[in-house]
Write a protein that holds these residues in place. Structure first.
Motif, PDB file in Angstrom:
ATOM      1  N   GLN A  51      -0.579  19.785 -64.672  1.00 36.93           N
ATOM      2  CA  GLN A  51      -1.040  20.819 -63.753  1.00 36.93           C
ATOM      3  C   GLN A  51      -0.925  22.193 -64.398  1.00 36.93           C
ATOM      4  O   GLN A  51      -0.070  22.999 -64.022  1.00 36.93           O
ATOM      5  N   PRO A  52      -1.780  22.497 -65.373  1.00 34.65           N
ATOM      6  CA  PRO A  52      -1.686  23.820 -65.999  1.00 34.65           C
ATOM      7  C   PRO A  52      -2.136  24.914 -65.029  1.00 34.65           C
ATOM      8  O   PRO A  52      -3.001  24.697 -64.181  1.00 34.65           O
ATOM      9  N   ASN A  53      -1.535  26.085 -65.137  1.00 35.25           N
ATOM     10  CA  ASN A  53      -1.918  27.278 -64.368  1.00 35.25           C
ATOM     11  C   ASN A  53      -1.842  27.084 -62.861  1.00 35.25           C
ATOM     12  O   ASN A  53      -2.647  27.628 -62.127  1.00 35.25           O
ATOM     13  N   SER A  54      -0.916  26.297 -62.387  1.00 32.36           N
ATOM     14  CA  SER A  54      -0.788  26.150 -60.937  1.00 32.36           C
ATOM     15  C   SER A  54       0.644  26.457 -60.530  1.00 32.36           C
ATOM     16  O   SER A  54       1.592  26.187 -61.258  1.00 32.36           O
ATOM     17  N   LYS A  55       0.786  27.048 -59.351  1.00 33.50           N
ATOM     18  CA  LYS A  55       2.109  27.356 -58.824  1.00 33.50           C
ATOM     19  C   LYS A  55       2.702  26.064 -58.306  1.00 33.50           C
ATOM     20  O   LYS A  55       2.109  25.373 -57.489  1.00 33.50           O
ATOM     21  N   LEU A  56       3.855  25.721 -58.818  1.00 37.45           N
ATOM     22  CA  LEU A  56       4.478  24.457 -58.436  1.00 37.45           C
ATOM     23  C   LEU A  56       5.408  24.650 -57.246  1.00 37.45           C
ATOM     24  O   LEU A  56       6.256  25.546 -57.245  1.00 37.45           O
ATOM     25  N   GLU A  57       5.242  23.795 -56.273  1.00 39.83           N
ATOM     26  CA  GLU A  57       6.161  23.778 -55.148  1.00 39.83           C
ATOM     27  C   GLU A  57       7.315  22.846 -55.480  1.00 39.83           C
ATOM     28  O   GLU A  57       7.236  22.060 -56.427  1.00 39.83           O
ATOM     29  N   LYS A  58       8.365  22.927 -54.708  1.00 42.09           N
ATOM     30  CA  LYS A  58       9.534  22.078 -54.941  1.00 42.09           C
ATOM     31  C   LYS A  58       9.156  20.601 -54.881  1.00 42.09           C
ATOM     32  O   LYS A  58       9.616  19.805 -55.705  1.00 42.09           O
ATOM     33  N   ALA A  59       8.311  20.238 -53.933  1.00 40.35           N
ATOM     34  CA  ALA A  59       7.895  18.839 -53.806  1.00 40.35           C
ATOM     35  C   ALA A  59       7.137  18.392 -55.048  1.00 40.35           C
ATOM     36  O   ALA A  59       7.316  17.259 -55.523  1.00 40.35           O
ATOM     37  N   ASP A  60       6.294  19.277 -55.615  1.00 38.74           N
ATOM     38  CA  ASP A  60       5.549  18.945 -56.839  1.00 38.74           C
ATOM     39  C   ASP A  60       6.510  18.674 -57.997  1.00 38.74           C
ATOM     40  O   ASP A  60       6.316  17.746 -58.784  1.00 38.74           O
ATOM     41  N   ILE A  61       7.523  19.512 -58.106  1.00 36.04           N
ATOM     42  CA  ILE A  61       8.502  19.361 -59.190  1.00 36.04           C
ATOM     43  C   ILE A  61       9.239  18.036 -59.051  1.00 36.04           C
ATOM     44  O   ILE A  61       9.406  17.291 -60.027  1.00 36.04           O
ATOM     45  N   LEU A  62       9.665  17.716 -57.842  1.00 29.84           N
ATOM     46  CA  LEU A  62      10.388  16.455 -57.615  1.00 29.84           C
ATOM     47  C   LEU A  62       9.479  15.250 -57.864  1.00 29.84           C
ATOM     48  O   LEU A  62       9.905  14.269 -58.486  1.00 29.84           O
ATOM     49  N   GLU A  63       8.237  15.301 -57.406  1.00 30.96           N
ATOM     50  CA  GLU A  63       7.303  14.198 -57.642  1.00 30.96           C
ATOM     51  C   GLU A  63       7.047  14.001 -59.130  1.00 30.96           C
ATOM     52  O   GLU A  63       6.995  12.869 -59.618  1.00 30.96           O
ATOM     53  N   MET A  64       6.878  15.098 -59.860  1.00 33.27           N
ATOM     54  CA  MET A  64       6.625  15.004 -61.292  1.00 33.27           C
ATOM     55  C   MET A  64       7.852  14.438 -62.013  1.00 33.27           C
ATOM     56  O   MET A  64       7.717  13.643 -62.946  1.00 33.27           O
ATOM     57  N   ALA A  65       9.054  14.820 -61.579  1.00 34.91           N
ATOM     58  CA  ALA A  65      10.270  14.288 -62.191  1.00 34.91           C
ATOM     59  C   ALA A  65      10.373  12.783 -61.970  1.00 34.91           C
ATOM     60  O   ALA A  65      10.697  12.033 -62.892  1.00 34.91           O
ATOM     61  N   VAL A  66      10.081  12.339 -60.758  1.00 34.90           N
ATOM     62  CA  VAL A  66      10.118  10.905 -60.463  1.00 34.90           C
ATOM     63  C   VAL A  66       9.081  10.166 -61.310  1.00 34.90           C
ATOM     64  O   VAL A  66       9.368   9.119 -61.910  1.00 34.90           O
ATOM     65  N   SER A  67       7.886  10.710 -61.389  1.00 35.51           N
ATOM     66  CA  SER A  67       6.828  10.094 -62.186  1.00 35.51           C
ATOM     67  C   SER A  67       7.230  10.015 -63.660  1.00 35.51           C
ATOM     68  O   SER A  67       7.034   8.985 -64.311  1.00 35.51           O
ATOM     69  N   TYR A  68       7.790  11.090 -64.177  1.00 34.43           N
ATOM     70  CA  TYR A  68       8.207  11.124 -65.582  1.00 34.43           C
ATOM     71  C   TYR A  68       9.297  10.086 -65.856  1.00 34.43           C
ATOM     72  O   TYR A  68       9.257   9.374 -66.858  1.00 34.43           O
ATOM     73  N   LEU A  69      10.269   9.979 -64.942  1.00 34.37           N
ATOM     74  CA  LEU A  69      11.343   9.003 -65.126  1.00 34.37           C
ATOM     75  C   LEU A  69      10.819   7.574 -65.061  1.00 34.37           C
ATOM     76  O   LEU A  69      11.242   6.717 -65.843  1.00 34.37           O
ATOM     77  N   LYS A  70       9.891   7.303 -64.153  1.00 36.20           N
ATOM     78  CA  LYS A  70       9.300   5.966 -64.079  1.00 36.20           C
ATOM     79  C   LYS A  70       8.547   5.644 -65.358  1.00 36.20           C
ATOM     80  O   LYS A  70       8.655   4.539 -65.895  1.00 36.20           O
ATOM     81  N   HIS A  71       7.794   6.616 -65.871  1.00 35.44           N
ATOM     82  CA  HIS A  71       7.025   6.423 -67.102  1.00 35.44           C
ATOM     83  C   HIS A  71       7.970   6.193 -68.274  1.00 35.44           C
ATOM     84  O   HIS A  71       7.744   5.316 -69.112  1.00 35.44           O
TER      85      HIS A  71
END
Length: 164
Positions: A51-71
């Protein structure tokens, strides 16, 4: 105006809790926000890729962390399990590199020079089928085999032994 210490002592426990609750809640929210910010910093490259150039919300950060850990977990599973011998060798090599680096940072004493010389000698050949020793499994000259077996049975039953 903040209540004075004399006034706080005269409050009932219920009233003290009512005054303390907002402070405790603010501290809890600050801890959560701090942890989310740390996650954002740790996964900065991952965010830029998805997600380049987008303001990240807390939920986005948590979702991305979960996705990264699963990957990452799936990638590690696909790489295949390491043998105990390979894992032991990698850990030993890393530990040896750290020790040599530490010893070279300080003024060279006779003992340090002996250690560096010892570390730089080629390792003795080992049988590839031999598994690494488990902590506490070495038989001490003062221990009987029964005591050594008892000491070994008290060790954690995990499959990996790390030299550090």
């Amino acid at each position: 105006m903040a209540p004075s210490t004399v006034a706080v002592e005269m409050l009932s426990p219920k009233e003290k809790n009512r005054l303390r609750k907002p402070v405790v809640e603010k501290m809890r929210r600050d801890r959560i926000n701090s942890s989310i910010e740390q996650l954002k910093l740790l996964l900065e490259q991952e965010f830029a890729r998805h997600q380049p150039n987008s303001k990240l919300e807390k939920a986005d950060i948590l979702e991305m962390a979960v996705s990264y850990l699963k990957h990452s977990k799936a990638f590690a599973a696909a790489a295949g399990p390491k043998s105990l011998h390979q894992d032991y060798s990698e850990g030993y090599s890393w530990c040896l590199q750290e020790a040599v680096q530490f010893l070279t940072l300080h003024a060279a004493s006779d003992t340090q020079m002996k250690l560096l010389y010892h570390f730089q000698r080629p390792p003795a050949p080992t049988a590839p089928a031999k598994e690494p020793p488990t902590p506490g499994a070495a038989i001490h000259p003062t221990r009987s085999p029964a005591k050594a077996a008892a000491a070994t049975s008290r060790q954690p039953a995990c499959g990996l032994w790390r030299p550090w």
